[in-house]
Design a protein around this motif. Structure first.
Motif, PDB file in Angstrom:
ATOM      1  N   ALA A   1      26.061  50.854  29.788  1.00  0.00           N
ATOM      2  CA  ALA A   1      26.665  50.841  31.132  1.00  0.00           C
ATOM      3  C   ALA A   1      28.037  50.173  31.079  1.00  0.00           C
ATOM      4  CB  ALA A   1      25.755  50.094  32.105  1.00  0.00           C
ATOM      5  N   SER A   2      28.131  49.081  30.305  1.00  0.00           N
ATOM      6  CA  SER A   2      29.424  48.392  30.149  1.00  0.00           C
ATOM      7  C   SER A   2      30.423  49.291  29.442  1.00  0.00           C
ATOM      8  CB  SER A   2      29.246  47.092  29.348  1.00  0.00           C
ATOM      9  OG  SER A   2      28.407  46.202  30.024  1.00  0.00           O
ATOM     10  N   ARG A   3      29.964  50.012  28.427  1.00  0.00           N
ATOM     11  CA  ARG A   3      30.832  50.930  27.689  1.00  0.00           C
ATOM     12  C   ARG A   3      31.343  52.034  28.612  1.00  0.00           C
ATOM     13  NH1 ARG A   3      34.115  51.448  23.685  1.00  0.00           N
ATOM     14  NH2 ARG A   3      32.715  50.575  22.142  1.00  0.00           N
TER      15      ARG A   3
ATOM     16  N   ILE B   1      29.540  34.533  38.900  1.00  0.00           N
ATOM     17  CA  ILE B   1      30.170  33.415  39.615  1.00  0.00           C
ATOM     18  C   ILE B   1      31.025  33.943  40.769  1.00  0.00           C
ATOM     19  CG2 ILE B   1      31.979  31.648  39.379  1.00  0.00           C
ATOM     20  CD1 ILE B   1      30.742  31.064  36.568  1.00  0.00           C
ATOM     21  N   ALA B   2      31.822  34.981  40.514  1.00  0.00           N
ATOM     22  CA  ALA B   2      32.658  35.578  41.570  1.00  0.00           C
ATOM     23  C   ALA B   2      31.792  36.095  42.716  1.00  0.00           C
ATOM     24  CB  ALA B   2      33.501  36.711  40.990  1.00  0.00           C
ATOM     25  N   ARG B   3      30.721  36.786  42.341  1.00  0.00           N
ATOM     26  CA  ARG B   3      29.840  37.382  43.355  1.00  0.00           C
ATOM     27  C   ARG B   3      29.188  36.286  44.206  1.00  0.00           C
ATOM     28  NH1 ARG B   3      27.843  40.687  40.086  1.00  0.00           N
ATOM     29  NH2 ARG B   3      26.007  39.545  39.402  1.00  0.00           N
ATOM     30  N   ARG B   4      28.683  35.236  43.571  1.00  0.00           N
ATOM     31  CA  ARG B   4      28.003  34.171  44.309  1.00  0.00           C
ATOM     32  C   ARG B   4      28.981  33.418  45.214  1.00  0.00           C
ATOM     33  NH1 ARG B   4      23.941  31.799  39.587  1.00  0.00           N
ATOM     34  NH2 ARG B   4      22.502  33.589  39.608  1.00  0.00           N
ATOM     35  N   PHE B   5      30.197  33.193  44.722  1.00  0.00           N
ATOM     36  CA  PHE B   5      31.186  32.523  45.571  1.00  0.00           C
ATOM     37  C   PHE B   5      31.479  33.380  46.798  1.00  0.00           C
ATOM     38  CE2 PHE B   5      35.200  31.337  47.316  1.00  0.00           C
ATOM     39  CZ  PHE B   5      35.232  29.949  47.200  1.00  0.00           C
ATOM     40  N   ASN B   6      31.722  34.659  46.577  1.00  0.00           N
ATOM     41  CA  ASN B   6      32.062  35.563  47.682  1.00  0.00           C
ATOM     42  C   ASN B   6      30.931  35.649  48.705  1.00  0.00           C
ATOM     43  OD1 ASN B   6      34.464  36.085  46.353  1.00  0.00           O
ATOM     44  ND2 ASN B   6      33.790  38.040  45.494  1.00  0.00           N
ATOM     45  N   GLU B   7      29.687  35.654  48.206  1.00  0.00           N
ATOM     46  CA  GLU B   7      28.529  35.743  49.110  1.00  0.00           C
ATOM     47  C   GLU B   7      28.322  34.441  49.884  1.00  0.00           C
ATOM     48  OE1 GLU B   7      25.436  36.782  46.401  1.00  0.00           O
ATOM     49  OE2 GLU B   7      25.921  38.929  46.406  1.00  0.00           O
ATOM     50  N   ARG B   8      28.544  33.320  49.197  1.00  0.00           N
ATOM     51  CA  ARG B   8      28.274  32.020  49.827  1.00  0.00           C
ATOM     52  C   ARG B   8      29.373  31.600  50.793  1.00  0.00           C
ATOM     53  NH1 ARG B   8      26.373  26.995  46.134  1.00  0.00           N
ATOM     54  NH2 ARG B   8      24.794  28.560  45.609  1.00  0.00           N
ATOM     55  N   TYR B   9      30.620  31.894  50.459  1.00  0.00           N
ATOM     56  CA  TYR B   9      31.748  31.380  51.244  1.00  0.00           C
ATOM     57  C   TYR B   9      32.566  32.486  51.909  1.00  0.00           C
ATOM     58  CZ  TYR B   9      30.520  27.140  48.677  1.00  0.00           C
ATOM     59  OH  TYR B   9      29.837  26.083  48.149  1.00  0.00           O
ATOM     60  N   ALA B  10      33.336  33.221  51.130  1.00  0.00           N
ATOM     61  CA  ALA B  10      34.173  34.305  51.681  1.00  0.00           C
ATOM     62  C   ALA B  10      34.656  35.152  50.517  1.00  0.00           C
ATOM     63  CB  ALA B  10      35.368  33.734  52.439  1.00  0.00           C
ATOM     64  N   GLN B  11      35.104  36.349  50.832  1.00  0.00           N
ATOM     65  CA  GLN B  11      35.553  37.288  49.792  1.00  0.00           C
ATOM     66  C   GLN B  11      36.905  36.826  49.240  1.00  0.00           C
ATOM     67  OE1 GLN B  11      33.465  39.935  49.117  1.00  0.00           O
ATOM     68  NE2 GLN B  11      34.725  40.468  47.339  1.00  0.00           N
ATOM     69  N   VAL B  12      36.877  36.169  48.099  1.00  0.00           N
ATOM     70  CA  VAL B  12      38.108  35.649  47.487  1.00  0.00           C
ATOM     71  C   VAL B  12      38.382  36.312  46.136  1.00  0.00           C
ATOM     72  CG1 VAL B  12      39.241  33.597  46.509  1.00  0.00           C
ATOM     73  CG2 VAL B  12      37.953  33.414  48.662  1.00  0.00           C
ATOM     74  N   PHE B  13      37.311  36.535  45.341  1.00  0.00           N
ATOM     75  CA  PHE B  13      37.522  36.932  43.953  1.00  0.00           C
ATOM     76  C   PHE B  13      37.067  38.367  43.652  1.00  0.00           C
ATOM     77  CE2 PHE B  13      36.849  32.263  43.733  1.00  0.00           C
ATOM     78  CZ  PHE B  13      38.093  31.921  43.218  1.00  0.00           C
ATOM     79  N   PRO B  14      37.781  39.035  42.755  1.00  0.00           N
ATOM     80  CA  PRO B  14      37.281  40.321  42.237  1.00  0.00           C
ATOM     81  C   PRO B  14      36.169  40.045  41.226  1.00  0.00           C
ATOM     82  CG  PRO B  14      39.251  39.703  41.039  1.00  0.00           C
ATOM     83  CD  PRO B  14      39.037  38.638  42.088  1.00  0.00           C
ATOM     84  N   GLU B  15      35.337  41.051  40.961  1.00  0.00           N
ATOM     85  CA  GLU B  15      34.359  40.941  39.864  1.00  0.00           C
ATOM     86  C   GLU B  15      34.963  41.642  38.651  1.00  0.00           C
ATOM     87  OE1 GLU B  15      30.257  41.879  40.693  1.00  0.00           O
ATOM     88  OE2 GLU B  15      30.480  41.261  42.791  1.00  0.00           O
ATOM     89  N   PRO B  16      35.440  40.878  37.676  1.00  0.00           N
ATOM     90  CA  PRO B  16      36.182  41.487  36.564  1.00  0.00           C
ATOM     91  C   PRO B  16      35.310  42.324  35.649  1.00  0.00           C
ATOM     92  CG  PRO B  16      35.853  39.157  36.185  1.00  0.00           C
ATOM     93  CD  PRO B  16      35.330  39.430  37.554  1.00  0.00           C
ATOM     94  N   GLU B  17      35.947  43.258  34.980  1.00  0.00           N
ATOM     95  CA  GLU B  17      35.263  44.133  34.025  1.00  0.00           C
ATOM     96  C   GLU B  17      35.760  43.841  32.611  1.00  0.00           C
ATOM     97  OE1 GLU B  17      32.924  46.195  34.702  1.00  0.00           O
ATOM     98  OE2 GLU B  17      33.124  46.825  36.791  1.00  0.00           O
ATOM     99  N   GLY B  18      34.869  43.923  31.651  1.00  0.00           N
ATOM    100  CA  GLY B  18      35.262  43.821  30.258  1.00  0.00           C
ATOM    101  C   GLY B  18      35.739  45.180  29.766  1.00  0.00           C
ATOM    102  N   VAL B  19      36.955  45.223  29.246  1.00  0.00           N
ATOM    103  CA  VAL B  19      37.461  46.454  28.635  1.00  0.00           C
ATOM    104  C   VAL B  19      37.218  46.332  27.138  1.00  0.00           C
ATOM    105  CG1 VAL B  19      39.474  47.925  28.266  1.00  0.00           C
ATOM    106  CG2 VAL B  19      39.188  46.736  30.441  1.00  0.00           C
ATOM    107  N   LEU B  20      36.259  47.100  26.649  1.00  0.00           N
ATOM    108  CA  LEU B  20      35.874  46.981  25.247  1.00  0.00           C
ATOM    109  C   LEU B  20      36.985  47.514  24.349  1.00  0.00           C
ATOM    110  CD1 LEU B  20      32.239  48.077  25.862  1.00  0.00           C
ATOM    111  CD2 LEU B  20      32.837  45.975  24.663  1.00  0.00           C
ATOM    112  N   ASN B  21      37.391  46.685  23.383  1.00  0.00           N
ATOM    113  CA  ASN B  21      38.428  47.176  22.473  1.00  0.00           C
ATOM    114  C   ASN B  21      37.765  47.914  21.314  1.00  0.00           C
ATOM    115  OD1 ASN B  21      37.762  45.186  20.455  1.00  0.00           O
ATOM    116  ND2 ASN B  21      39.040  43.702  21.526  1.00  0.00           N
ATOM    117  N   ASP B  22      38.480  48.885  20.800  1.00  0.00           N
ATOM    118  CA  ASP B  22      37.941  49.715  19.720  1.00  0.00           C
ATOM    119  C   ASP B  22      38.417  49.240  18.356  1.00  0.00           C
ATOM    120  OD1 ASP B  22      36.585  51.471  21.456  1.00  0.00           O
ATOM    121  OD2 ASP B  22      38.468  52.473  21.934  1.00  0.00           O
ATOM    122  N   ALA B  23      38.993  48.038  18.321  1.00  0.00           N
ATOM    123  CA  ALA B  23      39.522  47.545  17.044  1.00  0.00           C
ATOM    124  C   ALA B  23      38.379  47.359  16.046  1.00  0.00           C
ATOM    125  CB  ALA B  23      40.225  46.212  17.266  1.00  0.00           C
ATOM    126  N   VAL B  24      38.627  47.762  14.820  1.00  0.00           N
ATOM    127  CA  VAL B  24      37.632  47.515  13.779  1.00  0.00           C
ATOM    128  C   VAL B  24      37.580  46.015  13.547  1.00  0.00           C
ATOM    129  CG1 VAL B  24      37.980  49.719  12.610  1.00  0.00           C
ATOM    130  CG2 VAL B  24      39.388  47.786  11.973  1.00  0.00           C
TER     131      VAL B  24
END
Length: 348
Positions: free
Chosen positions: A8-10, A184-207
């Motif tokens: 799913a992450s890939r 952490i971003a999700r819990r902060f946004n749910e508990r307080y207010a929508q401040v942070f994005p939920e970042p994604e890991g961009v997988l690098n293809d480097a050997v």
């Protein structure tokens, strides 16, 4: 991490990669290094080359020199100032442009580190203990588990979220850190207010860049070619690398790790395949292979090293880059901390 969650992450990573060049303005990237020594060829092919490409694509790029993280598993900061400055020299010599990319240090941005306090309230001890990267780093260091190492993923969340970073280039083994940051971003946004994005890991293809002994290239193993090394130092290090008694050069990672590591190093530096190089050298043996690798590495690094020498001659400029990067990072961090205080009702 299960195979399903990795897939799913890939999939998410592939979708983002396809969109980066189309909508670069939608992305802010955070990445960085610990200043524990000189950057080497493994860093270049593993991360720096991609950072330069993303920067040049027009993506907002922030690079953190994680000086506070040096003390997660080390008892001294003796060489840290020299390492930080040389890291800036290496970045710039490799193509990082300080007009496009903010380069800054942990310790110079108080508001970033202050995010640790509310963020620590959003994670449990069990969640921290479960992080596989923390466990492996503790075992590798041989140190007791310090509070800073245990909370390393939370500090990393501060690094990513202070600038509203929404993409982080990572290898597969770093995905748990990204998941913890998203949580952490999700819990902060749910508990307080929508401040942070939920970042994604961009997988690098480097050997995985092998060191000159077939293990992973690492400063601590003494098997790495530093970007700052001279041609002579590079040739000497390659000459000392372990091969085997078989004169015929073949590419076989499992049974011939030393020979294969040299072939991969040469392949990366020349754009050829390991098999092509092995076929060309054939029965000329390890001496001929090492000579070819040394010439390939030195040829590849020549423009970077030339630029390095120019930059080393103007350390006042390097200080300016760092001071300006720290100034810009502080502006961003202060604005984010103000939003956090507002969301938490802590404005007095």
């Amino acid at each position: 991490m299960s195979i399903d969650s990795f897939e799913a992450s890939r999939k998410r990573s592939d979708e983002i990669r396809a969109d980066l060049s189309v909508h670069p303005e939608n992305y802010t990237m955070l990445t960085g290094d610990r200043p524990t020594g000189r950057l080497h060829l493994g860093h270049y092919f593993g991360t720096i080359r991609e950072r330069v490409a993303l920067q040049d694509m027009g993506i907002a790029t922030r690079i953190i020199i994680a000086d506070y993280q040096v003390i997660t598993d080390r008892d001294t900061t003796e060489h840290i100032a020299d390492n930080v400055r040389n890291m800036v020299v290496d970045y710039l010599a490799c193509g990082i442009d300080p007009d496009k990319t903010i380069v800054f240090t942990h310790s110079a941005v108080p508001a970033l580190n202050q995010l640790m306090l509310p963020f620590l309230s959003l994670v449990t001890e069990a969640e921290l203990q479960r992080n596989p990267t923390v466990k492996s780093e503790m075992e590798a260091s041989g140190h007791a588990l310090t509070g800073l190492l245990l909370t390393y993923p939370v500090h990393q969340a501060c690094d990513i979220l202070f600038c509203k970073g929404n993409i982080v280039p990572v290898g597969k083994d770093q995905l748990p850190h990204i998941e913890q940051t998203r949580m952490i971003a999700r819990r902060f946004n749910e508990r307080y207010a929508q401040v942070f994005p939920e970042p994604e890991g961009v997988l690098n293809d480097a050997v995985e860049i092998p060191g000159l002994d077939g293990r992973k290239m690492s400063k601590s193993y003494g098997n790495a070619v530093a970007l700052s090394a001279t041609d002579e130092e590079t040739a000497k290090l390659i000459k000392k690398s372990k091969t085997d008694a078989d004169r015929m050069i073949t590419y076989d990672k499992e049974s011939r790790p030393g020979v294969s590591a040299l072939l991969t190093t040469a392949a990366l530096c020349t754009g050829r395949t390991e098999q092509e190089i092995a076929d060309e050298i054939g029965e000329s043996g390890a001496g001929a292979l090492k000579k070819y690798v040394a010439e390939s590495v030195n040829g590849f690094l020549a423009p970077i090293r030339e630029r390095r020498r120019e930059l080393e001659g103007d350390m006042a400029y390097i200080e300016d880059v760092l001071h300006e990067g720290n100034r810009r990072a502080n502006e961003i961090a202060n604005a984010t901390l103000d939003e956090v205080r507002e969301a938490m009702g802590m404005v007095y």
